[in-house]
Scaffold this active site. Structure first.
Site, PDB file in Angstrom:
ATOM      1  N   ASP A   1      49.633  53.364  37.049  1.00 28.45           N
ATOM      2  CA  ASP A   1      48.232  53.504  37.476  1.00 28.45           C
ATOM      3  C   ASP A   1      48.126  53.535  38.996  1.00 28.45           C
ATOM      4  O   ASP A   1      47.346  52.795  39.602  1.00 28.45           O
ATOM      5  CB  ASP A   1      47.393  52.368  36.901  1.00 28.45           C
ATOM      6  CG  ASP A   1      45.894  52.703  36.898  1.00 28.45           C
ATOM      7  OD1 ASP A   1      45.561  53.905  36.920  1.00 28.45           O
ATOM      8  OD2 ASP A   1      45.073  51.772  36.882  1.00 28.45           O
TER       9      ASP A   1
ATOM     10  N   LEU B   1      35.739  40.404  44.404  1.00 31.30           N
ATOM     11  CA  LEU B   1      36.346  41.386  45.302  1.00 31.30           C
ATOM     12  C   LEU B   1      36.444  42.754  44.650  1.00 31.30           C
ATOM     13  O   LEU B   1      36.458  43.778  45.330  1.00 31.30           O
ATOM     14  CB  LEU B   1      37.744  40.924  45.727  1.00 31.30           C
ATOM     15  CG  LEU B   1      37.816  39.641  46.557  1.00 31.30           C
ATOM     16  CD1 LEU B   1      39.275  39.228  46.762  1.00 31.30           C
ATOM     17  CD2 LEU B   1      37.137  39.839  47.912  1.00 31.30           C
ATOM     18  N   GLY B   2      36.542  42.764  43.332  1.00 28.89           N
ATOM     19  CA  GLY B   2      36.657  44.037  42.639  1.00 28.89           C
ATOM     20  C   GLY B   2      36.742  43.834  41.142  1.00 28.89           C
ATOM     21  O   GLY B   2      36.957  42.724  40.652  1.00 28.89           O
TER      22      GLY B   2
ATOM     23  N   GLY C   1      40.078  43.172  34.143  1.00 32.41           N
ATOM     24  CA  GLY C   1      39.388  41.963  34.555  1.00 32.41           C
ATOM     25  C   GLY C   1      38.835  42.057  35.958  1.00 32.41           C
ATOM     26  O   GLY C   1      38.799  43.133  36.568  1.00 32.41           O
TER      27      GLY C   1
ATOM     28  N   GLY D   1      38.238  45.813  37.401  1.00 31.27           N
ATOM     29  CA  GLY D   1      39.089  46.845  36.838  1.00 31.27           C
ATOM     30  C   GLY D   1      39.094  46.756  35.333  1.00 31.27           C
ATOM     31  O   GLY D   1      38.384  45.937  34.737  1.00 31.27           O
ATOM     32  N   GLY D   2      39.912  47.599  34.715  1.00 34.57           N
ATOM     33  CA  GLY D   2      39.961  47.615  33.270  1.00 34.57           C
ATOM     34  C   GLY D   2      40.537  46.355  32.666  1.00 34.57           C
ATOM     35  O   GLY D   2      40.386  46.101  31.480  1.00 34.57           O
TER      36      GLY D   2
ATOM     37  N   LYS E   1      42.893  36.827  40.151  1.00 30.76           N
ATOM     38  CA  LYS E   1      42.621  37.869  39.168  1.00 30.76           C
ATOM     39  C   LYS E   1      42.472  37.210  37.795  1.00 30.76           C
ATOM     40  O   LYS E   1      43.380  36.553  37.305  1.00 30.76           O
ATOM     41  CB  LYS E   1      43.769  38.877  39.145  1.00 30.76           C
ATOM     42  CG  LYS E   1      43.612  39.981  38.113  1.00 30.76           C
ATOM     43  CD  LYS E   1      44.827  40.904  38.163  1.00 30.76           C
ATOM     44  CE  LYS E   1      44.765  41.961  37.077  1.00 30.76           C
ATOM     45  NZ  LYS E   1      45.961  42.828  37.087  1.00 30.76           N
TER      46      LYS E   1
END
Length: 631
Positions: free
Chosen positions: A449, A331-332, A337, A334-335, A353
């Site tokens: 963030d 799904l996406g 994982g 990031g920094g 996640k």
């Protein structure tokens, strides 16, 4: 008997069933077209349109659920009132209002009334009813009752539960500050929940509200054992149903208002059961209690028990649910994982996640994150459903957001599909989520963030702040903490980038940047085509336009705004710039931002000053310096 009471209390508090919210249904309860004649039909229609248009604008601009207006031009005066249920979003409120208006305008009498599940509208040719809804001139009282056509399978117990709920909301509603209550109660024998709400018109007094709620209680009891009922009167509305029509986190705690009723159900059931029936019930409840203890014991063996309902999963189960963490389910990224789409128990869609382990303290940080998120419950914060920690495999199970992240709607596949009202609701929802983290939780939490890609959207576009991997607790006795930089350039406050000074105002700054992105449809680091590559990013561009009183140019060109909406957006741009002031102490707290957004307040006596802008070269230098300090 004492054992029965204890077991009943245990089961009442633990046996809960999660259900789908059904507040999008909007049943027409009743409509009345009065007998008062108009003098001039064209004048009357014009005045009525003016009042209804004004009410609609109030609902949108002030973000309220109750409004009234009047028009007295050229005779045939019109005094109008409208109210929506407090559990609705502003979009849902205005939608109901529009539907009601489309029907009510067919009435050509000088007075009319229409009531739906989600809202009501009333207009008259006199204003005395503003403070006394029962003041009538044509002798017609308006009271509607609607009962469902399905009966409970266990009518005796169901009737008792509903009676308790209705009596509670009857007594509590007139005592609340806004004459509104939403409550739930378990029906053990049916493994179901009764949802109930009541609401009086805001501008009446407590005795009138109490009179109406007494009628609602009496009438709705006539619906039993039907699984749902609706009551509408000139002064109030009440409804109960086995089907949820508001979210679980929208209930109102009435325990301090209603005292002595919490054990009424137990007393009724205990008094009604005797002999053999009592023995059988105790036996059944004892077996259920033992089963629950066994399940709880099993969960204790699996992991910590202080995670407020977060389920511990095995790595094997989550690996299977994500199809071995396949690329097709990503799904996406990031920094910290990747996030995967997963299906648990062959039906429940969730997001998993996977945390990357980069150092020896990663597991401890992960456990801190789990404890942090599991204790946070708010409609604008992503909910933690479960977790897994086996060796180096650290996983979080989170709510699945079908609409993905906000940035998809700003410059991705769904670009230019959001209207202004939807954008505003997203802005307001983010603000409420941050205010909860900063001011309403038992410790202050700084996210660190906040950016568009960390705002996820539910199926109804409710924003939820995600990714608490960078969140940090801020001690109550300190205005800020010093820490190494972590975040996303283009969103991060200058004092944090340059000096590592972290406070809740860092989130406020990032929120201001996100507001500008939502309004403009531009990335924070995007440079206008007519500027040089070393010129300015979105924030500096917006500030220059504001200085030249041209900040209307910040608005995305494809947004088709009316005059009121343009004025509203201009105010929101000013709030965004206020959030990005150079000095952290000059920025408003997020609780204040929520009030400014909700009340449509301008900046008042505050003066905006030019923010600190970091050039690309400066950013690289300062980030490199901070990295050198940490090595």
């Amino acid at each position: 008997m004492a054992i029965l009471v204890v077991l009943l209390v245990l089961l009442l508090t633990e046996l809960g069933v999660s259900q789908t919210n059904d507040n999008d249904t909007n049943l027409l309860i009743g409509m009345f077209c009065g007998r008062n004649a108009v003098t001039s039909l064209p004048n009357f229609i014009k005045n009525r349109k003016t009042t209804l248009d004004e009410i609609r604008m109030q609902l949108l601009s002030k973000r309220i659920r109750f409004a009234r207006s009047q028009a007295l031009i050229a005779g045939d005066p019109v005094f109008a009132t409208a109210q929506c249920r407090n559990y609705l979003s502003v979009d849902q409120c205005v939608t109901c209002f529009d539907v009601a208006v489309s029907k009510l305008i067919n009435c050509t009498a000088a007075n009319g009334y229409i009531s739906y599940d989600n809202c009501f509208i009333r207009y008259e040719d006199f204003n005395e009813y503003y403070n006394d809804p029962y003041f009538l001139t044509d002798g017609s009282g308006l009271q509607y009752l609607s009962c469902g056509n399905q009966s409970s399978s266990q009518p005796t117990t169901f009737n008792q539960v509903v009676d308790i709920v209705l009596s509670n909301i009857r007594d509590a509603t007139p005592k609340t500050f806004n004459f509104y209550v939403a409550s739930t109660r378990q029906v053990i024998s049916e493994n179901a929940t009764v949802y109930a709400t009541a609401q009086c018109i805001e501008n009446i007094n407590q005795p009138i509200c109490q009179t109406c709620m007494n009628s609602a209680y009496d009438k709705l009891n006539d619906c039993l054992p039907s699984t749902q009922g609706r009551f509408s009167d000139m002064a109030c509305f009440a409804r109960y149903s086995e089907t949820p029509f508001f979210n679980d986190n929208q209930t109102i705690d009435i325990t301090n208002v209603i005292k002595g009723h919490s054990s009424k159900l137990v007393a009724i059931v205990a008094a009604a059961i005797g002999g053999v029936a009592l023995f059988i019930l105790i036996l059944v409840l004892w077996l259920l209690y033992r089963l629950r203890l066994r399940k709880k014991s099993k969960k204790t063996e699996q992991g910590p028990t202080d995670l407020n309902g977060a389920v511990h999963y095995s790595y094997k189960d989550l690996k299977l649910a994500t199809n071995n963490f396949s690329k097709e389910n990503v799904l996406g990224k990031g920094g910290f994982g990747e996030v995967f789409k997963a299906i648990l128990d062959d039906k429940n869609i969730v997001a998993v996640k996977r945390i990357q382990v980069r150092h020896g303290g990663a597991k401890e940080e992960f456990e801190n994150e789990v404890k942090l998120i599991s204790n946070i419950h708010h409609r604008n914060l992503l909910r933690l459903l479960g977790w897994s920690s086996e060796g180096s495999h650290l996983l979080l199970v989170l709510e699945y957001m079908p609409n993905g992240s906000l940035d998809r709607f700003l410059w991705g596949a769904q670009r230019r599909t959001l209207n202004w009202n939807q954008r505003y609701e997203i802005i307001f929802g983010i603000a409420r989520g941050l205010a909860h983290l900063h001011h309403e939780f038992h410790v202050k939490i700084v996210h660190r963030d906040i950016k568009s890609s960390n705002i996820l959207l539910s199926d109804d576009l409710t924003p939820k702040i995600a990714d608490f991997g960078l969140a940090r607790f801020q001690p109550e006795d300190r205005s800020h903490v010093s820490t190494g930089f972590a975040g996303t350039l283009g969103y991060t406050a200058p004092e944090y980038v340059l000096h590592g000074i972290l406070s809740d105002k860092v989130d406020t700054y990032s929120f201001g940047v996100v507001i500008l992105e939502i309004i403009s449809g531009r990335r924070s680091t995007e440079v206008r085509s007519f500027r040089s590559s070393n010129a300015c990013w979105l924030l500096e561009d917006a500030w220059e336009m504001y200085e030249n009183t041209k900040h209307i140019s910040v608005i995305e060109e494809t947004l088709n705004l009316n005059e009121y909406e343009r004025e509203h957006v201009m105010k929101i741009i000013e709030i965004a710039l206020l959030c990005t002031l150079s000095q952290a102490s000059d920025r408003p707290a997020m609780s204040e931002v929520v009030s400014m957004l909700q009340e449509g307040r301008s900046l008042g006596k505050r003066q905006l000053t030019r923010p600190t802008f970091l050039r690309n070269e400066d950013r690289r230098i300062h980030i490199q310096a901070i990295q050198n300090q940490r090595t």
